[in-house]
Design a protein around this motif. Structure first.
Motif, PDB file in Angstrom:
ATOM      1  N   THR A  58      -4.450   6.659  -2.498  1.00 47.35           N
ATOM      2  CA  THR A  58      -3.734   5.441  -2.165  1.00 47.35           C
ATOM      3  C   THR A  58      -3.651   4.522  -3.373  1.00 47.35           C
ATOM      4  OG1 THR A  58      -4.437   5.559   0.151  1.00 47.35           O
ATOM      5  CG2 THR A  58      -3.679   3.428  -0.655  1.00 47.35           C
ATOM      6  N   VAL A  59      -2.508   3.896  -3.527  1.00 40.26           N
ATOM      7  CA  VAL A  59      -2.309   2.912  -4.577  1.00 40.26           C
ATOM      8  C   VAL A  59      -1.888   1.603  -3.932  1.00 40.26           C
ATOM      9  CG1 VAL A  59       0.113   3.557  -4.965  1.00 40.26           C
ATOM     10  CG2 VAL A  59      -1.185   2.424  -6.789  1.00 40.26           C
TER      11      VAL A  59
ATOM     12  N   LYS B 198       3.695  -9.239 -15.197  1.00 41.66           N
ATOM     13  CA  LYS B 198       2.389  -9.289 -15.835  1.00 41.66           C
ATOM     14  C   LYS B 198       1.733 -10.643 -15.604  1.00 41.66           C
ATOM     15  CE  LYS B 198       0.080  -8.081 -20.169  1.00 41.66           C
ATOM     16  NZ  LYS B 198       0.275  -7.654 -21.580  1.00 41.66           N
ATOM     17  N   GLY B 199       0.496 -10.598 -15.166  1.00 45.04           N
ATOM     18  CA  GLY B 199      -0.226 -11.818 -14.858  1.00 45.04           C
ATOM     19  C   GLY B 199      -0.118 -12.244 -13.412  1.00 45.04           C
ATOM     20  N   ARG B 200       0.855 -11.704 -12.696  1.00 45.25           N
ATOM     21  CA  ARG B 200       1.039 -12.042 -11.289  1.00 45.25           C
ATOM     22  C   ARG B 200       0.706 -10.877 -10.360  1.00 45.25           C
ATOM     23  NH1 ARG B 200       5.944 -13.020  -9.403  1.00 45.25           N
ATOM     24  NH2 ARG B 200       7.021 -11.809 -11.028  1.00 45.25           N
ATOM     25  N   PHE B 201       1.018  -9.669 -10.803  1.00 44.38           N
ATOM     26  CA  PHE B 201       0.795  -8.479  -9.990  1.00 44.38           C
ATOM     27  C   PHE B 201      -0.394  -7.696 -10.531  1.00 44.38           C
ATOM     28  CE2 PHE B 201       5.459  -7.782  -8.462  1.00 44.38           C
ATOM     29  CZ  PHE B 201       5.491  -9.089  -8.004  1.00 44.38           C
ATOM     30  N   THR B 202      -1.077  -7.022  -9.638  1.00 40.08           N
ATOM     31  CA  THR B 202      -2.189  -6.169 -10.013  1.00 40.08           C
ATOM     32  C   THR B 202      -2.086  -4.849  -9.265  1.00 40.08           C
ATOM     33  OG1 THR B 202      -3.649  -8.074 -10.395  1.00 40.08           O
ATOM     34  CG2 THR B 202      -4.681  -5.915 -10.157  1.00 40.08           C
ATOM     35  N   ILE B 203      -2.124  -3.766  -9.999  1.00 42.68           N
ATOM     36  CA  ILE B 203      -2.089  -2.447  -9.389  1.00 42.68           C
ATOM     37  C   ILE B 203      -3.493  -1.857  -9.394  1.00 42.68           C
ATOM     38  CG2 ILE B 203      -1.529  -1.243 -11.548  1.00 42.68           C
ATOM     39  CD1 ILE B 203       0.230   0.659  -9.872  1.00 42.68           C
ATOM     40  N   SER B 204      -3.821  -1.157  -8.341  1.00 41.41           N
ATOM     41  CA  SER B 204      -5.110  -0.502  -8.244  1.00 41.41           C
ATOM     42  C   SER B 204      -4.955   0.755  -7.402  1.00 41.41           C
ATOM     43  CB  SER B 204      -6.165  -1.435  -7.636  1.00 41.41           C
ATOM     44  OG  SER B 204      -5.801  -1.824  -6.325  1.00 41.41           O
ATOM     45  N   ARG B 205      -5.948   1.609  -7.441  1.00 45.63           N
ATOM     46  CA  ARG B 205      -5.863   2.834  -6.661  1.00 45.63           C
ATOM     47  C   ARG B 205      -7.235   3.252  -6.158  1.00 45.63           C
ATOM     48  NH1 ARG B 205      -3.747   7.557 -10.551  1.00 45.63           N
ATOM     49  NH2 ARG B 205      -4.351   8.886  -8.773  1.00 45.63           N
TER      50      ARG B 205
ATOM     51  N   SER C  68       0.836  -1.185   0.000  1.00 45.55           N
ATOM     52  CA  SER C  68       0.000   0.000   0.000  1.00 45.55           C
ATOM     53  C   SER C  68       0.871   1.235   0.000  1.00 45.55           C
ATOM     54  CB  SER C  68      -0.920   0.026   1.231  1.00 45.55           C
ATOM     55  OG  SER C  68      -1.793  -1.080   1.243  1.00 45.55           O
ATOM     56  N   CYS C  69       0.397   2.260  -0.651  1.00 49.23           N
ATOM     57  CA  CYS C  69       1.100   3.529  -0.697  1.00 49.23           C
ATOM     58  C   CYS C  69       0.080   4.645  -0.554  1.00 49.23           C
ATOM     59  CB  CYS C  69       1.877   3.673  -2.008  1.00 49.23           C
ATOM     60  SG  CYS C  69       2.559   5.323  -2.298  1.00 49.23           S
ATOM     61  N   ALA C  70       0.227   5.423   0.481  1.00 45.69           N
ATOM     62  CA  ALA C  70      -0.696   6.513   0.753  1.00 45.69           C
ATOM     63  C   ALA C  70       0.019   7.856   0.653  1.00 45.69           C
ATOM     64  CB  ALA C  70      -1.315   6.351   2.135  1.00 45.69           C
ATOM     65  N   ALA C  71      -0.539   8.738  -0.127  1.00 44.89           N
ATOM     66  CA  ALA C  71      -0.010  10.086  -0.273  1.00 44.89           C
ATOM     67  C   ALA C  71      -0.864  11.057   0.523  1.00 44.89           C
ATOM     68  CB  ALA C  71       0.024  10.501  -1.737  1.00 44.89           C
TER      69      ALA C  71
END
Length: 122
Positions: A77-78, A64-71, A21-24
Motif C-alpha cells: 500500500t502507498v 513539494k513541502g505540501r504532500f508526503t508519500i509513504s508506503r 490510499s492505494c492498495a495493490a
C-alpha cells in the motif's frame, strides 16, 4: 490478476487535507516503485510523487513541502498525504504500481489504478 485500488479522494476546500490510499493485490512477488500521478482536464498526466521499495522519494515541484508519500511494504500500500490543498490540485489521481510477478520474472510489470477524484473548491 493484479488489482490496484485507490481511495480517499473527495471534495474539499482550499487549505484542507486529504490522504489517498492505494492498495495493490494479486499475483505480486515484490513491488519496486509506487507512485501517484494526476491528470486535470486539458492537462497531461503528471507525476505527483513516487517512492521506491527502499523509501527513496521524489515530488513534483508544485507539491513539494505540501504532500508526503509513504508506503507500507507489508500491505503493498502507498499513501499520499496532501496538505494545504489548492484549487490547482484538482485532478484525478492515479496510482501506479511497478512490480515483479515472481522471483524468476526477468522484467517488471506496471498496473494503474482507475483513479480517484480530488476536487478543491474556492
Amino acid at each position: 490478476q493484479v488489482q490496484v485500488v485507490e481511495s480517499g479522494g473527495g471534495l474539499v476546500q482550499t487549505g484542507d487535507s486529504l490522504r489517498l490510499s492505494c492498495a495493490a493485490s494479486g499475483s505480486i512477488f515484490s513491488i519496486d516503485i509506487m507512485g501517484w500521478y494526476r491528470q486535470a482536464p486539458g492537462n497531461q498526466r503528471e507525476l505527483v510523487a513516487g517512492i521506491s521499495r527502499g523509501g527513496s522519494t521524489n515530488y513534483a515541484d508544485s507539491v513539494k513541502g505540501r504532500f508526503t508519500i509513504s508506503r507500507d511494504n507489508a500491505k503493498n500500500t502507498v499513501y499520499l498525504q496532501m496538505n494545504s490543498l489548492k484549487s490547482e490540485d484538482t485532478a484525478v489521481y492515479y496510482c501506479k504500481v511497478v512490480f515483479r510477478r515472481t522471483i524468476l520474472t526477468p522484467t517488471t510489470d506496471t498496473v494503474w489504478g482507475q483513479g480517484t477524484q480530488v476536487t478543491v473548491s474556492s
